[in-house]
Enzyme design. Structure first.
Site, PDB file in Angstrom:
ATOM      1  CE  LYS A  99      -4.043   1.809   2.542  1.00  0.00           C
ATOM      2  NZ  LYS A  99      -4.913   1.590   3.732  1.00  0.00           N
ATOM      3  CB  SER A 123      -8.319   3.424   2.630  1.00  0.00           C
ATOM      4  OG  SER A 123      -7.495   2.791   3.607  1.00  0.00           O
ATOM      5  CB  SER A 127      -8.683   0.450   5.408  1.00  0.00           C
ATOM      6  OG  SER A 127      -9.433   1.621   5.242  1.00  0.00           O
TER       7      SER A 127
HETATM    8  N1  GLN Z   1     -13.547   3.707   5.943  1.00  0.00           N
HETATM    9  C1  GLN Z   1     -13.026   4.094   7.217  1.00  0.00           C
HETATM   10  C2  GLN Z   1     -12.602   5.542   7.181  1.00  0.00           C
HETATM   11  O1  GLN Z   1     -12.769   6.163   6.190  1.00  0.00           O
HETATM   12  C3  GLN Z   1     -11.873   3.230   7.597  1.00  0.00           C
HETATM   13  C4  GLN Z   1     -10.627   3.589   6.901  1.00  0.00           C
HETATM   14  C5  GLN Z   1      -9.468   2.762   7.318  1.00  0.00           C
HETATM   15  O2  GLN Z   1      -9.610   1.701   7.924  1.00  0.00           O
HETATM   16  N2  GLN Z   1      -8.293   3.268   7.016  1.00  0.00           N
HETATM   17  O3  GLN Z   1     -12.086   6.071   8.133  1.00  0.00           O
END
Ligand code: GLN
Length: 484
Positions: free
Chosen positions: A79, A154, A178
Site C-alpha cells: 500500500k 482504503s 480498510s
Molecule cells: N472507511 C473508514 C474511514 O474512512 C476506515 C478507513 C481505514 O480503515 N483506514 O475512516
C-alpha cells in the site's frame, strides 16, 4: 512453468515449487511485474491498482535474489502509505506527490529481509480515509469483478490487485475496516491483527491508536505466512508488542468444540438480504464442521461508528498538522507570508474528505468541546472493548458479515459521506477494541463476493487463522470471476 501457470499459484504454492527447484523466485517476480506494468500502462483501460511498479531489475537496481530465505524472492505489492526507500510513498495524496522517503517502514523491511521483493505500490484513499478508493488523488480503482463498481477502501488497490491476479499478495492497513472491507468486496482474504502486533514505524499515519498493518491474500494459508514474517516488537514503535507465540501455518479441518457468537446488533437492520443469505450459508457450513453457534450481545456496538468518527478525525487532525509545505512534498508557490504559504499548501494539497476530517477533528479537540466529544467517544470505546471481553468469556469468536453490502457502484456514495461511513458498520467495533479480525470470502450475492468476518480476543491470531482455514476449505469459494 509458463507465466500463465505461475500467475495461478498462491504464494504458498509458489514457494513450494521454488523449494522443489521447479521454479525460481525471479521468474515469479518477472511474471507479475509484466502483468502489473501492463495494468499501469493501460491507464483508464486498466484497474488503476498501482501508483508505482518496480523497474525490471528491482527498486534498488539489482535483480530480486533467489535464496533460501522464507519468502524466496516472491513479489509483494505494498500500500502506498508504507514508506519505501527509493520508491514513491504518497499515501494517495497530492500533498506527498513524488515523495521519496529516506527509510523503509519496519513491516516492509521485515518482509524484504525475509526474501520478499517489492513489486509495486498500490493505490489507496487519501491518507487511508475512505471506503471506496474514490478519495485517491491518483484516481479511483476499479473492482475486477465489475468495473462499474468500487473495490472498497482504503486498501482498494491492494485488494483489487490480489483479486485480479496482478500480485500474489499485498500489504494493507486497517484503521476502521480498510483491509477487511476491500478484501470482502473483492473476494479475497484480509486480516487486521491485534493492535500493536505489527510495527507502525514508517506507516504514514492516519489515526495512530487504530492504524494496523496486515495481509491481503488469496487464501488463509498465505495470510498466515505473510503475517508470520511481519509481526514483532520494534524499538521504533513504542506501541508494538511481542507476540507470545510465532504465527504458524493453519491446518485445522474441523471446527469441533469452537463456539461462534453471532451479535444481533451487527447482523440485523442495514445488512442486505443477499449478504445475510451468504453469511447464513457460511454459518451452516461452520455448524456442519462441528462449530456451536450462539446469539451474543454487543450492546454498545451500534455506537461504534459515532465514536470512531470523533476519534479518528481527532487523531488525524493532529497527525496531518505536519504537512505544512516546509518538510514534505507539496509547497504552494505564493508571494505572501509564511501563514499564507501554509494555508495555500494545505488548501491545494488535501482533498475534500481529508479537509472534512481535519475540521471535524480540530473542532472535537478544541477547548470547551474536548470532553463533550473526544472524552465521551473514548468512554464509548472502553464500553465497546468491555462488551467484547464479556462475550469472549462464553464464545471463542464473534462472526458477522464483513460489509453490510456487496461492492457498490462508482459514484454512488461520494455525495453522501454518511452513507459511505456506514460501509464500516461491522468492522469498526473490532478496531476500537484493538482486537484481531479477518474476512474470508463466503459466497456471491448478485454475482459479487460477500465477506465473512471472524474476530477474536487479542493475540488469538493462530486459533483464528485455523478456524478461518477450516471454514474456507469447506466453503470452496472460487475467485476466478475476478482474474484479468
Ligand atoms: N472507511 C473508514 C474511514 O474512512 C476506515 C478507513 C481505514 O480503515 N483506514 O475512516
Amino acid at each position: 512453468m509458463s507465466d500463465a501457470e505461475i500467475l495461478t499459484l498462491t504464494a504458498s504454492e509458489a514457494l513450494a515449487a521454488i523449494a522443489a527447484g521447479e521454479l525460481a523466485g525471479a521468474e515469479v517476480f518477472g511474471a507479475y511485474r509484466a502483468r502489473a506494468e501492463r495494468d499501469r500502462e493501460a491507464g483508464a483501460e486498466g484497474l488503476n491498482c498501482f501508483t508505482w511498479v518496480a523497474p525490471e531489475t528491482g527498486a534498488d537496481g539489482s535483480p530480486p535474489r533467489d535464496d533460501s530465505r522464507p519468502l524466496g524472492g516472491l513479489p509483494l505489492a505494498v500500500k502506498d502509505l508504507f514508506c519505501t526507500e527509493g520508491a514513491p510513498s504518497q499515501s494517495g495524496s497530492r500533498t506527498l506527490e513524488g515523495y521519496l522517503p529516506p527509510y523503509t517502514a519496519t513491516a516492509v523491511a521485515r518482509l524484504t529481509g525475509a526474501g520478499a521483493a517489492l513489486l509495486a505500490k498500490t493505490n489507496q484513499d487519501e491518507f487511508a480515509m475512505g471506503s471506496s478508493n474514490e478519495n485517491s488523488a491518483f484516481g479511483a480503482v476499479l473492482n475486477p469483478w465489475d468495473r462499474a463498481r468500487v473495490p472498497g477502501g482504503s486498501s482498494g488497490g491492494s485488494a483489487a490487485a490480489v483479486a485480479a491476479g496482478l500480485a500474489p499478495w499485498a500489504l494493507g492497513t486497517d484503521t476502521g475496516g480498510s483491509i477487511r472491507q476491500p478484501a470482502a468486496l473483492c473476494g479475497i482474504v484480509g486480516m487486521k491483527p491485534t493492535y500493536g502486533l505489527v510495527s507502525r514505524y514508517g506507516m504514514i499515519a492516519f489515526a495512530s491508536s487504530l492504524d494496523q498493518a496486515g495481509p491481503l491474500t488469496r487464501d488463509v494459508a498465505d495470510a498466515a505466512l505473510l503475517l508470520s514474517q511481519m509481526v514483532g516488537q520494534d524499538p521504533c514503535d513504542a506501541t508494538s508488542l511481542a507476540l507470545p507465540e510465532p504465527i504458524g501455518a493453519p491446518s485445522a479441518e474441523s471446527l469441533s468444540g469452537v463456539r461462534l457468537g453471532v451479535p444481533s446488533e451487527l447482523t440485523g437492520e442495514g445488512v442486505e438480504a443477499g449478504v445475510m443469505e451468504a453469511f447464513k450459508h457460511a454459518l451452516d457450513r461452520a455448524q456442519e464442521l462441528g462449530a456451536g453457534i450462539e446469539d451474543v450481545k454487543l450492546p454498545h456496538a451500534p455506537h461504534a461508528l459515532s465514536a470512531y468518527y470523533v476519534l479518528a478525525p481527532a487523531e488525524c487532525s493532529s497527525n496531518l498538522a505536519r504537512y505544512d509545505g516546509v518538510r514534505y512534498g507539496l509547497r504552494a508557490d505564493t508571494q505572501g507570508d509564511l501563514l499564507e504559504m501554509y494555508t495555500r499548501t494545505r488548501h491545494d494539497g488535501f482533498g475534500a474528505e481529508v479537509k472534512r476530517r481535519i475540521m471535524l477533528g480540530t473542532y472535537a479537540l478544541s477547548s470547551g468541546y474536548y470532553d463533550a466529544y473526544y472524552g465521551r467517544a473514548q468512554r464509548v470505546r472502553t464500553k465497546i472493548a468491555e462488551d467484547f471481553q464479556r462475550v469472549f468469556e462464553t464464545v471463542d469468536f464473534v462472526v458477522t458479515p464483513t460489509s453490510p453490502t456487496v461492492a457498490f457502484k462508482l459514484g454512488e456514495r461520494t455525495a453522501d459521506p454518511l452513507s459511505m461511513y456506514l460501509s464500516d458498520y461491522c468492522t469498526v467495533p473490532m478496531s476500537l477494541a484493538g482486537i484481531p479480525a479477518l474476512s474470508i470470502p463466503c459466497g456471491l450475492s448478485e454475482g459479487l463476493p460477500v465477506g465473512f468476518q471472524i474476530s477474536g480476543p487479542a493475540f488469538s491470531e493462530n486459533r483464528m487463522l485455523d478456524a478461518a482455514h477450516a471454514l474456507e476449505q469447506a466453503l470452496g469459494f472460487d475467485g476466478g470471476g475476478a482474474r484479468v
